[in-house]
Write an enzyme that holds these catalytic residues in place. Structure first.
Site, mmCIF file in Angstrom:
data_model
loop_
_atom_site.group_PDB
_atom_site.id
_atom_site.type_symbol
_atom_site.label_atom_id
_atom_site.label_comp_id
_atom_site.label_asym_id
_atom_site.label_seq_id
_atom_site.Cartn_x
_atom_site.Cartn_y
_atom_site.Cartn_z
ATOM 1 N N GLU A 266 0.834 -44.956 -79.518
ATOM 2 C CA GLU A 266 1.705 -43.904 -78.982
ATOM 3 C C GLU A 266 1.097 -43.370 -77.700
ATOM 4 O O GLU A 266 -0.106 -43.125 -77.638
ATOM 5 C CB GLU A 266 1.833 -42.702 -79.946
ATOM 6 C CG GLU A 266 2.640 -42.911 -81.182
ATOM 7 C CD GLU A 266 2.702 -41.631 -82.031
ATOM 8 O OE1 GLU A 266 2.425 -40.534 -81.483
ATOM 9 O OE2 GLU A 266 3.025 -41.739 -83.217
ATOM 10 N N GLU B 194 14.574 -36.518 -79.998
ATOM 11 C CA GLU B 194 14.866 -36.325 -81.424
ATOM 12 C C GLU B 194 14.995 -34.825 -81.699
ATOM 13 O O GLU B 194 14.016 -34.092 -81.690
ATOM 14 C CB GLU B 194 13.760 -36.942 -82.280
ATOM 15 C CG GLU B 194 13.648 -38.459 -82.106
ATOM 16 C CD GLU B 194 12.422 -39.030 -82.797
ATOM 17 O OE1 GLU B 194 12.405 -39.073 -84.045
ATOM 18 O OE2 GLU B 194 11.470 -39.424 -82.090
ATOM 19 N N LYS C 76 12.999 -32.358 -84.460
ATOM 20 C CA LYS C 76 11.551 -32.182 -84.456
ATOM 21 C C LYS C 76 11.187 -30.774 -83.965
ATOM 22 O O LYS C 76 11.960 -30.124 -83.268
ATOM 23 C CB LYS C 76 10.891 -33.240 -83.559
ATOM 24 C CG LYS C 76 11.142 -34.674 -84.021
ATOM 25 C CD LYS C 76 10.350 -35.682 -83.229
ATOM 26 C CE LYS C 76 8.894 -35.663 -83.652
ATOM 27 N NZ LYS C 76 8.128 -36.764 -83.031
ATOM 28 N N GLU D 246 8.529 -31.158 -78.744
ATOM 29 C CA GLU D 246 8.542 -32.417 -79.509
ATOM 30 C C GLU D 246 9.917 -33.096 -79.485
ATOM 31 O O GLU D 246 10.039 -34.272 -79.815
ATOM 32 C CB GLU D 246 8.121 -32.164 -80.955
ATOM 33 C CG GLU D 246 6.642 -31.877 -81.129
ATOM 34 C CD GLU D 246 5.768 -33.110 -81.006
ATOM 35 O OE1 GLU D 246 6.315 -34.210 -80.795
ATOM 36 O OE2 GLU D 246 4.537 -32.977 -81.097
#
Length: 346
Positions: free
Chosen positions: A270, A319, A322, A327
């Site tokens: 990541e 997303e 999150k 985030e």
């Protein structure tokens, strides 16, 4: 004697040529799809997996990491030739460690059932911390999964590993001082490194210059974090660093050497930069970081130069489920499949 000597030389030369050809072939495949993406699903507005796989193909994304065996995603990947990094959630580690039978069933249900999916790694846990109740089960779970894939005849195709966070380092500056924290080593990382050495598997590492920068902006320049520095910022003996990412990765390499893992290669599982929701989270910063990163990893790091660094950008989509707010905004693409900015991964 002379004849057998000549035959021996001929066989040796053939072996050397073959090894050279295999090396060139492996380099070709490695550089062909160097940067992949992390495909998270914590959003209530994301496209269906079949549409996502079509988007992968359109964008020539050839490597993908997912965090759990989502069967809809696995079905969509059938026959796609996309290489998959498949995660085992932290909550499942203890169960898999408890019994080889449990691991065998997990491999049967989530790997063997999808024989036409191109699995690359199975990642046992993500950013496990020493205080986590399942930390002591990471290595037994890895061993059970390794046994299961070996019995399934997949050990040459699939490598087993785990993904660590940069916080596992107790020291990282300069990179040659890199060393793992003793509590991480004692909890599970010592065993992980021995496992990786014995099985010729890589260590997966989540590396985020963004967090290092925002936690210490007085001592880390934004240009250094975004690959924009035009001069050497850190001189570490013979190693010179113009960006924080390279320094962070090499600190892990030095830590591995000190822990008996000098033969272990690193895969960046990541990395990325958020485009909104927090400090220095602009669209331009995210674009700059990710585009520069894709080019940078082709050349390796100062400690491991000319060896392309396999890397997975976080993340495919924003997303919206999150937390905290920043985030939500790591995506290369919006949920409507439109890119936030032009980027070519491969």
């Amino acid at each position: 004697m002379a004849q057998s000597h000549l035959i021996g030389k001929s066989s040796l030369m053939t072996s050397i040529v073959l090894q050279f050809v295999l090396l060139i072939a492996s380099i070709g495949t490695t550089t062909g799809a160097q940067t992949g993406v992390c495909y998270g699903t914590l959003g209530n507005n994301l496209p269906p997996p079949k549409d996502v796989v079509n988007l992968f193909n359109q964008q020539k994304i050839q490597r993908v990491r997912i965090y759990d065996p989502n069967h809809q995603v696995l079905e969509a990947l059938r026959g796609s030739n996309i290489e998959l990094v498949l995660g085992i959630p932290n909550t499942d580690i203890e169960n898999i460690a408890a019994s080889p039978v449990n691991a065998k069933k997990w491999v049967q249900d989530n790997v063997k059932t999808y024989a036409n999916v191109k699995f690359r790694y199975i990642v046992v846990g993500n950013e496990v911390k020493p205080g986590d109740p399942f930390a002591k089960f990471v290595v037994p779970a890895m061993q059970n999964i390794q046994t299961a894939i070996s019995e399934a005849g997949l050990s040459k195709q699939i490598k087993v590993s785990t993904a660590i966070e940069s916080g596992a380092l107790g020291a990282s500056y300069p990179p040659s001082n890199g060393a793992f924290r003793s509590d991480y080593l004692g909890a599970y990382l010592d065993g992980v490194i021995k496992f990786l050495v014995n099985n010729d598997s890589p260590l997966l590492a989540n590396v985020y210059p963004y967090f290092s920068y925002v936690s210490n902006p007085n001592n880390i320049s934004l240009d250094y974090a975004l690959f924009k520095s035009t001069f050497v910022v850190v001189r570490d003996n013979s190693l010179h660093y113009t960006n924080l990412f390279d320094a962070s990765v090499d600190a892990i390499y030095f830590a591995l050497e000190k822990a008996g893992g000098s033969s272990v290669r690193i895969v960046i599982s990541e990395t990325g930069w958020p485009s909104s929701g927090g400090a220095s989270t602009t669209l331009d910063n995210a674009k700059t970081y990710n585009i520069n990163l894709v080019q940078r990893v082709k050349a390796g790091t100062p400690k491991r130069p000319a060896i392309p660094l396999e890397t997975y950008l976080f993340a495919m989509f924003d997303e919206n489920q999150k937390t905290p707010e920043y985030e939500k905004f790591w995506g290369l693409f919006l949920p409507n499949k439109q890119p936030k900015y032009p980027i070519v991964l491969n």
